[in-house]
Design an enzyme around this catalytic site. Structure first.
Site, mmCIF file in Angstrom:
data_model
loop_
_atom_site.group_PDB
_atom_site.id
_atom_site.type_symbol
_atom_site.label_atom_id
_atom_site.label_comp_id
_atom_site.label_asym_id
_atom_site.label_seq_id
_atom_site.Cartn_x
_atom_site.Cartn_y
_atom_site.Cartn_z
ATOM 1 N N ASP A 162 1.092 -0.874 0.273
ATOM 2 C CA ASP A 162 -0.087 -0.001 0.496
ATOM 3 C C ASP A 162 0.962 0.964 -0.110
ATOM 4 O O ASP A 162 1.694 0.992 0.417
ATOM 5 C CB ASP A 162 -0.684 -0.096 1.049
ATOM 6 C CG ASP A 162 0.022 0.119 2.584
ATOM 7 O OD1 ASP A 162 0.531 0.750 3.852
ATOM 8 O OD2 ASP A 162 0.587 -1.070 2.982
ATOM 9 N N SER A 163 0.447 2.474 -0.136
ATOM 10 C CA SER A 163 1.041 3.512 -1.216
ATOM 11 C C SER A 163 2.432 3.290 -1.023
ATOM 12 O O SER A 163 2.650 3.161 -2.741
ATOM 13 C CB SER A 163 0.798 4.323 0.819
ATOM 14 O OG SER A 163 1.109 5.653 0.600
ATOM 15 N N ALA A 164 3.222 3.927 -0.441
ATOM 16 C CA ALA A 164 5.220 3.677 -0.848
ATOM 17 C C ALA A 164 5.165 2.361 -1.217
ATOM 18 O O ALA A 164 5.908 1.916 -1.596
ATOM 19 C CB ALA A 164 6.061 4.136 0.669
#
Length: 319
Positions: A162-164
């Site tokens: 998720d995200s990074a």
């Protein structure tokens, strides 16, 4: 006392602060829970060192009630946090992996990687590849971890984050497409609210100048040597090798109120035009924000995300 010890150099609240004496104070993602047998899901977990050189662990998750030699798909999971905060031992990542393992009947390798600013990128990317080599070392059933020796189906491997961590999962799939790891077969990747960016705003980003500035600043903070916001590491649109993504299926989750929403959709559009021959799907959660599924796991959209991930992973076996 040296006055610099209390002087703030950079304030990225509510995430972290750095001080002029070099100290880093993380404000989020600092709580950890030990590995355990989770009574709610009946999933067991343990921590195993995957990089002796860097002394880096991964947290492995395995269903408790399986046959001694039953083989399960393997999901390598990369946590988010802007390359700077969080860990696989945070309560919300630990709980998310427990639930996903129970729902999908898989093994998860949730990895700890070196974080900025103590270790700027590409350190996290390097570690994320090292763990894949470590997983691959179990192909003949004689690797360093018994769970993977007995239960890992290395012909059915997935990357997610998720995200990074979504950014990392993409980068690892790109590297896999270029270099291959002959001992594992990467089937697909799942990108949850992935952290991609670009110099030119797209979609609703044109209205968010202040947010754009913060995101760009955070990227440079994590990777000072980057060529900018159009570096291929953060902007797949500038990557001439994008079409060589090393898997056949991609699932992207976006959230309606997330500042990274348009990047997820854009990724899908770019992938379809790149010459890549796989299938890509985007699922958008209405009225939700960035990584909502971690902080509000009991809401209906979070439950739906979990079920969609499980279905995506198990699709190969049904086809």
């Amino acid at each position: 006392m040296d006055s610099t010890s209390s002087e703030i150099a950079l304030d990225y609240s509510p995430f972290l602060r750095t001080y002029k004496d070099g100290r880093v104070e993380r404000l989020m993602g600092i709580h950890v829970v030990p590995p355990s047998l989770d009574p709610k899901t009946n999933v067991q977990s343990k921590d195993v060192i995957y990089s002796q050189e860097q002394n880096l662990p991964s947290r492995l998750f395995l269903p408790k009630n399986i046959n001694p030699n039953q083989k399960l798909p393997v999901l390598v999971y990369y946590h988010g946090g802007g390359f700077c905060i969080e860990s696989p031992f945070s309560p919300h990542y630990h709980n998310f992996c427990n639930k996903l393992v129970a729902e999908a009947n898989i093994i998860i390798v949730s990895i700890d990687y070196r974080r900025a600013p103590e270790h700027h990128l590409p350190a996290a990317y390097d570690d994320s590849w090292t763990v894949l080599e470590w997983v691959a070392s179990h192909v003949n059933g004689d690797g360093p971890d018994e769970w993977l020796n007995h239960h890992a189906d290395l012909n059915s491997v997935f990357f997610s984050g998720d995200s990074a961590g979504g950014n990392i999962a993409h980068r690892m799939a790109m590297k896999y497409g270029e270099q291959k790891l002959s001992d594992i077969n990467l089937v697909g990747i799942v990108l949850i609210h992935p952290y991609f960016w670009g110099k030119e705003p797209i979609g609703n980003e044109v209205k968010e100048a202040e947010t754009r500035s913060k995101i760009e600043g955070f990227w440079y903070f994590a990777y000072p040597a980057a060529s900018g916001s159009d570096d291929p590491w953060i902007n797949p649109a500038t990557d001439p090798l994008f079409g060589s993504l090393g898997c056949s299926r991609v699932l992207i989750f976006v959230a309606e109120k997330d500042f990274l929403r348009d990047r997820g959709w854009y990724y899908s559009e770019l992938l379809k035009k790149s010459g890549w021959e796989g299938s890509v799907e985007v699922i958008e959660a209405k009225e939700e924000n960035h990584v909502f599924h971690l902080f509000n796991p009991e809401n209906e959209n979070a439950k739906a995300l979990l079920k969609s991930m499980a279905s995506f992973i198990n699709q190969e076996e049904k086809s």
